[in-house]
Each structure stands twice: as C-alpha cells, then as structure tokens.
Motif scaffolding. Structure first.
Motif, PDB file in Angstrom:
ATOM      1  N   ALA A  22       3.528   2.776 -12.600  1.00 24.25           N
ATOM      2  CA  ALA A  22       2.463   3.781 -12.500  1.00 24.25           C
ATOM      3  C   ALA A  22       1.286   3.312 -11.636  1.00 24.25           C
ATOM      4  O   ALA A  22       0.720   4.096 -10.877  1.00 24.25           O
ATOM      5  CB  ALA A  22       1.970   4.159 -13.895  1.00 24.25           C
ATOM      6  N   ASP A  23       0.923   2.033 -11.746  1.00 19.81           N
ATOM      7  CA  ASP A  23      -0.230   1.560 -10.975  1.00 19.81           C
ATOM      8  C   ASP A  23       0.157   1.126  -9.560  1.00 19.81           C
ATOM      9  O   ASP A  23      -0.672   0.576  -8.828  1.00 19.81           O
ATOM     10  CB  ASP A  23      -0.947   0.423 -11.706  1.00 19.81           C
ATOM     11  CG  ASP A  23      -0.044  -0.758 -12.009  1.00 19.81           C
ATOM     12  OD1 ASP A  23       1.184  -0.647 -11.776  1.00 19.81           O
ATOM     13  OD2 ASP A  23      -0.560  -1.794 -12.479  1.00 19.81           O
ATOM     14  N   HIS A  24       1.403   1.381  -9.152  1.00 21.07           N
ATOM     15  CA  HIS A  24       1.833   1.108  -7.782  1.00 21.07           C
ATOM     16  C   HIS A  24       2.158   2.385  -7.018  1.00 21.07           C
ATOM     17  O   HIS A  24       2.541   2.318  -5.850  1.00 21.07           O
ATOM     18  CB  HIS A  24       3.074   0.202  -7.773  1.00 21.07           C
ATOM     19  CG  HIS A  24       2.804  -1.185  -8.254  1.00 21.07           C
ATOM     20  ND1 HIS A  24       3.804  -2.062  -8.615  1.00 21.07           N
ATOM     21  CD2 HIS A  24       1.634  -1.857  -8.446  1.00 21.07           C
ATOM     22  CE1 HIS A  24       3.274  -3.213  -8.988  1.00 21.07           C
ATOM     23  NE2 HIS A  24       1.962  -3.112  -8.900  1.00 21.07           N
ATOM     24  N   GLN A  32      -7.519   3.962  -5.062  1.00 22.81           N
ATOM     25  CA  GLN A  32      -8.142   2.680  -5.428  1.00 22.81           C
ATOM     26  C   GLN A  32      -8.636   1.937  -4.187  1.00 22.81           C
ATOM     27  O   GLN A  32      -9.744   1.389  -4.176  1.00 22.81           O
ATOM     28  CB  GLN A  32      -7.122   1.811  -6.179  1.00 22.81           C
ATOM     29  CG  GLN A  32      -6.740   2.327  -7.550  1.00 22.81           C
ATOM     30  CD  GLN A  32      -7.884   2.202  -8.538  1.00 22.81           C
ATOM     31  OE1 GLN A  32      -8.581   3.184  -8.811  1.00 22.81           O
ATOM     32  NE2 GLN A  32      -8.093   1.031  -9.065  1.00 22.81           N
ATOM     33  N   ILE A  33      -7.806   1.915  -3.137  1.00 24.77           N
ATOM     34  CA  ILE A  33      -8.200   1.233  -1.895  1.00 24.77           C
ATOM     35  C   ILE A  33      -9.448   1.894  -1.306  1.00 24.77           C
ATOM     36  O   ILE A  33     -10.389   1.207  -0.872  1.00 24.77           O
ATOM     37  CB  ILE A  33      -7.044   1.254  -0.878  1.00 24.77           C
ATOM     38  CG1 ILE A  33      -5.866   0.422  -1.388  1.00 24.77           C
ATOM     39  CG2 ILE A  33      -7.514   0.733   0.483  1.00 24.77           C
ATOM     40  CD1 ILE A  33      -4.608   0.540  -0.523  1.00 24.77           C
ATOM     41  N   LEU A  34      -9.471   3.218  -1.274  1.00 31.73           N
ATOM     42  CA  LEU A  34     -10.616   3.935  -0.710  1.00 31.73           C
ATOM     43  C   LEU A  34     -11.886   3.663  -1.507  1.00 31.73           C
ATOM     44  O   LEU A  34     -12.969   3.529  -0.929  1.00 31.73           O
ATOM     45  CB  LEU A  34     -10.323   5.434  -0.662  1.00 31.73           C
ATOM     46  CG  LEU A  34      -9.302   5.865   0.398  1.00 31.73           C
ATOM     47  CD1 LEU A  34      -8.890   7.315   0.198  1.00 31.73           C
ATOM     48  CD2 LEU A  34      -9.869   5.670   1.797  1.00 31.73           C
ATOM     49  N   ASN A 254      10.431   2.292  -3.304  1.00 31.54           N
ATOM     50  CA  ASN A 254      10.319   1.334  -4.391  1.00 31.54           C
ATOM     51  C   ASN A 254       8.859   0.886  -4.452  1.00 31.54           C
ATOM     52  O   ASN A 254       8.003   1.442  -3.741  1.00 31.54           O
ATOM     53  CB  ASN A 254      11.290   0.161  -4.185  1.00 31.54           C
ATOM     54  CG  ASN A 254      11.079  -0.531  -2.833  1.00 31.54           C
ATOM     55  OD1 ASN A 254       9.987  -0.487  -2.254  1.00 31.54           O
ATOM     56  ND2 ASN A 254      12.125  -1.165  -2.324  1.00 31.54           N
ATOM     57  N   ASP A 255       8.557  -0.099  -5.297  1.00 30.85           N
ATOM     58  CA  ASP A 255       7.152  -0.512  -5.446  1.00 30.85           C
ATOM     59  C   ASP A 255       6.551  -0.987  -4.128  1.00 30.85           C
ATOM     60  O   ASP A 255       5.417  -0.626  -3.781  1.00 30.85           O
ATOM     61  CB  ASP A 255       7.040  -1.618  -6.501  1.00 30.85           C
ATOM     62  CG  ASP A 255       7.093  -1.077  -7.924  1.00 30.85           C
ATOM     63  OD1 ASP A 255       6.298  -1.528  -8.750  1.00 30.85           O
ATOM     64  OD2 ASP A 255       7.918  -0.182  -8.210  1.00 30.85           O
ATOM     65  N   ALA A 256       7.302  -1.798  -3.378  1.00 32.60           N
ATOM     66  CA  ALA A 256       6.778  -2.322  -2.109  1.00 32.60           C
ATOM     67  C   ALA A 256       6.525  -1.196  -1.112  1.00 32.60           C
ATOM     68  O   ALA A 256       5.498  -1.180  -0.423  1.00 32.60           O
ATOM     69  CB  ALA A 256       7.753  -3.337  -1.525  1.00 32.60           C
ATOM     70  N   GLY A 257       7.435  -0.236  -1.042  1.00 31.00           N
ATOM     71  CA  GLY A 257       7.270   0.881  -0.107  1.00 31.00           C
ATOM     72  C   GLY A 257       6.111   1.771  -0.476  1.00 31.00           C
ATOM     73  O   GLY A 257       5.354   2.239   0.398  1.00 31.00           O
ATOM     74  N   SER A 258       5.946   2.009  -1.771  1.00 31.92           N
ATOM     75  CA  SER A 258       4.853   2.856  -2.226  1.00 31.92           C
ATOM     76  C   SER A 258       3.501   2.222  -1.907  1.00 31.92           C
ATOM     77  O   SER A 258       2.567   2.904  -1.465  1.00 31.92           O
ATOM     78  CB  SER A 258       4.974   3.102  -3.737  1.00 31.92           C
ATOM     79  OG  SER A 258       3.983   3.992  -4.182  1.00 31.92           O
ATOM     80  N   GLN A 259       3.395   0.918  -2.116  1.00 27.28           N
ATOM     81  CA  GLN A 259       2.130   0.232  -1.829  1.00 27.28           C
ATOM     82  C   GLN A 259       1.860   0.166  -0.324  1.00 27.28           C
ATOM     83  O   GLN A 259       0.709   0.285   0.105  1.00 27.28           O
ATOM     84  CB  GLN A 259       2.161  -1.165  -2.441  1.00 27.28           C
ATOM     85  CG  GLN A 259       2.135  -1.119  -3.968  1.00 27.28           C
ATOM     86  CD  GLN A 259       2.223  -2.502  -4.594  1.00 27.28           C
ATOM     87  OE1 GLN A 259       1.230  -3.196  -4.746  1.00 27.28           O
ATOM     88  NE2 GLN A 259       3.439  -2.897  -4.950  1.00 27.28           N
ATOM     89  N   LEU A 260       2.917   0.012   0.476  1.00 24.35           N
ATOM     90  CA  LEU A 260       2.734   0.050   1.930  1.00 24.35           C
ATOM     91  C   LEU A 260       2.256   1.431   2.361  1.00 24.35           C
ATOM     92  O   LEU A 260       1.329   1.551   3.178  1.00 24.35           O
ATOM     93  CB  LEU A 260       4.053  -0.285   2.629  1.00 24.35           C
ATOM     94  CG  LEU A 260       4.066  -0.130   4.156  1.00 24.35           C
ATOM     95  CD1 LEU A 260       3.026  -1.024   4.813  1.00 24.35           C
ATOM     96  CD2 LEU A 260       5.467  -0.415   4.724  1.00 24.35           C
ATOM     97  N   ALA A 261       2.878   2.486   1.819  1.00 21.51           N
ATOM     98  CA  ALA A 261       2.458   3.849   2.144  1.00 21.51           C
ATOM     99  C   ALA A 261       0.992   4.065   1.771  1.00 21.51           C
ATOM    100  O   ALA A 261       0.237   4.693   2.530  1.00 21.51           O
ATOM    101  CB  ALA A 261       3.344   4.865   1.426  1.00 21.51           C
TER     102      ALA A 261
END
Length: 268
Positions: A22-24, A32-34, A254-261
């Motif tokens: 959920a947090d990814h 969160q980044i913004l 996946n988690d890595a792709g979602s965080q990259l997006a």
C-alpha cells in the motif's frame, strides 16, 4: 485537513496496484514526494479500479471525484479499453462483466445488499475459490471466445479518443487540470514467454503483432489527445523500461515499477 493541493489518480488495475504494498503504490508515493520536495500539504487519492475503462472513469469523475474539488486529475488507461472494444465492440455492452450498467430486479438487489452487509466480500471469495479449484484465471470475456473476431481499428480508435476527450473537457469545465499518462508495458517486438502466452490464449486467430500494433496505437491516441488539447502527457510507456524488473506481467507494476512511476510523475 485543509490540503494545499488535491490530486486524484484514475484508471484500472494498473493504477489500483492491488498487489503492490500500500505504501509503494504510485498515487500515494507521488503525493509523498511532492510534499517532501515542495513543502505543500498534498492529498493524493488512488481512484483506480480493476477492470474499469474510460467510460467507467467518466462516471467516477463526475459522481465521485468532482465533489472532492481536486486541483489535478491524472488518468491512465489503455488495455482495458482495448480489450472491451476488441471483444465487445462497444463500451455499452450488455450482460457481461464489463457492462457499464446493470439492471436488477428488486429481489436480486435486496439479496445482493444483504449478502454484502452480513457476509462482506462473499462474491470475491467465491471467485477466488473457483479459481483455486479449477487452477485457471477467471476469463471476463469467456462469452466472446469462439466467436469470429471482427476488428474495426478505426472505430475503436475513435471511441477511445472520444472518451479521453470527454475526460479532458469535463475536467476543464470544472476547473480541474487534466493530466494523461500512457501505460507502461512489456509488449515488445520480441516478447518473453509470459507476455507471449498471455496474448496467445485468445484462441481466435489474433496474432501477437496485431495485438501489439493496436495496443501501441492506443498509447499514440493518448499522446495525440494530449497534444490537441495542450494537456500534459506523462509518457510512462517510454520512460519505464519494458522489463520484469518493473512489471510482473504485461502491464501491472511490481513494487519497484510503481515507485519508479511515482518518481517520474512527481518530477513532471
């Protein structure tokens, strides 16, 4: 309470990110980044829903999102629209899993409501049990299998563009900034076995090159609608590598792709 900016993300399962922690999930992480980089108080909502297409998104936008008074709506869709138009021929199909409206008799309605109130998620559990016992994924387009596939690519493209245009115009009419995104994917010229097997299960003569060509054309339509309306397009299809490191199947992060997006979206 009292955020400086409200952002709503709309789309299908590729936005929902059900199988990502959920947090990814990128709608949350982008917010969160913004917040961290601007110091502004950001509320970012994930309005993605598995199976939904642009027609469903229009419904959600008008009936659920506008009352939130968002500053920005970010929309990503492709494969659900392509599948719906390819197998059903129209967004307004009847009696299938993708029907936009369902008419229930009073007795059916009461029964559904009572089951949901007293035994929540019963239908979801039943579908999971069927999948476990059969060892097969549920096929939403089972009713269309075996029938001759009639492909009108020009009409499919016009219908998809019209729905995208409706989202853009609705947002602008309500003072919301629309942002379109292309859909990241692993649908490459030389697909790996996972991707090739997914396309191959159609069983009605649809070749992988045909599917890829239509899928790519839908991403091009997103870019074109953005250009015509001077709307920002975040091109995840070009910025996220077409690799299993970021996507666990054709189109789902996946988690890595979602965080990259999320990083790409926040930067834009």
């Amino acid at each position: 309470d009292r955020p400086d900016k409200v952002i709503v993300f709309l789309g299908g399962s590729t936005t929902e990110c059900m199988f990502v922690d959920a947090d990814h999930r990128f709608p949350y992480v982008a917010g969160q980044i913004l917040e961290q980089e601007t110091g502004a108080r950001i509320n970012s909502y994930n309005g993605g829903m598995s199976g939904s297409n642009t027609l469903n998104a229009i419904d959600i936008l008008i009936n659920k999102v506008i009352p939130l008074k968002p500053d920005v709506v970010v929309f990503m869709e492709n494969i659900n629209d392509l599948s719906t138009l390819l197998y059903e021929g129209t967004y307004w199909n009847k009696g299938t899993a993708r029907s936009p409206l369902e008419t229930l008799k009073k007795r059916q309605l009461v029964g559904k409501l009572l089951k949901e109130i007293f035994i929540p998620n019963l239908n979801y559990a039943y579908r999971n049990m069927k999948k476990t016992l059969s060892g097969q994924e549920e096929d939403e387009f089972a009713g269309a299998r075996g029938k001759k596939l009639i492909i009108d690519r020009a009409q499919m493209g016009r219908d998809f563009a019209a729905d995208l245009q409706t989202i853009v115009c609705t947002c602008k009419a309500w003072g919301i900034v629309p942002v379109l995104m292309t859909q990241a994917n692993r649908i490459t010229d030389n697909p790996d076995p996972v991707v090739a097997a997914y396309i191959g299960r159609d069983g009605r003569g649809l070749s992988y090159p045909q599917f890829k060509e239509m899928y790519d054309a839908f991403n091009d339509t997103i870019r074109e609608v953005g250009r015509e309306n001077q709307v920002m397009v975040i091109d995840l299809a070009r910025e996220v590598p077409a690799d299993k490191k970021y996507l666990y199947d054709l189109v789902h992060f996946n988690d890595a792709g979602s965080q990259l997006a999320a990083r790409i979206i926040a930067a834009r």
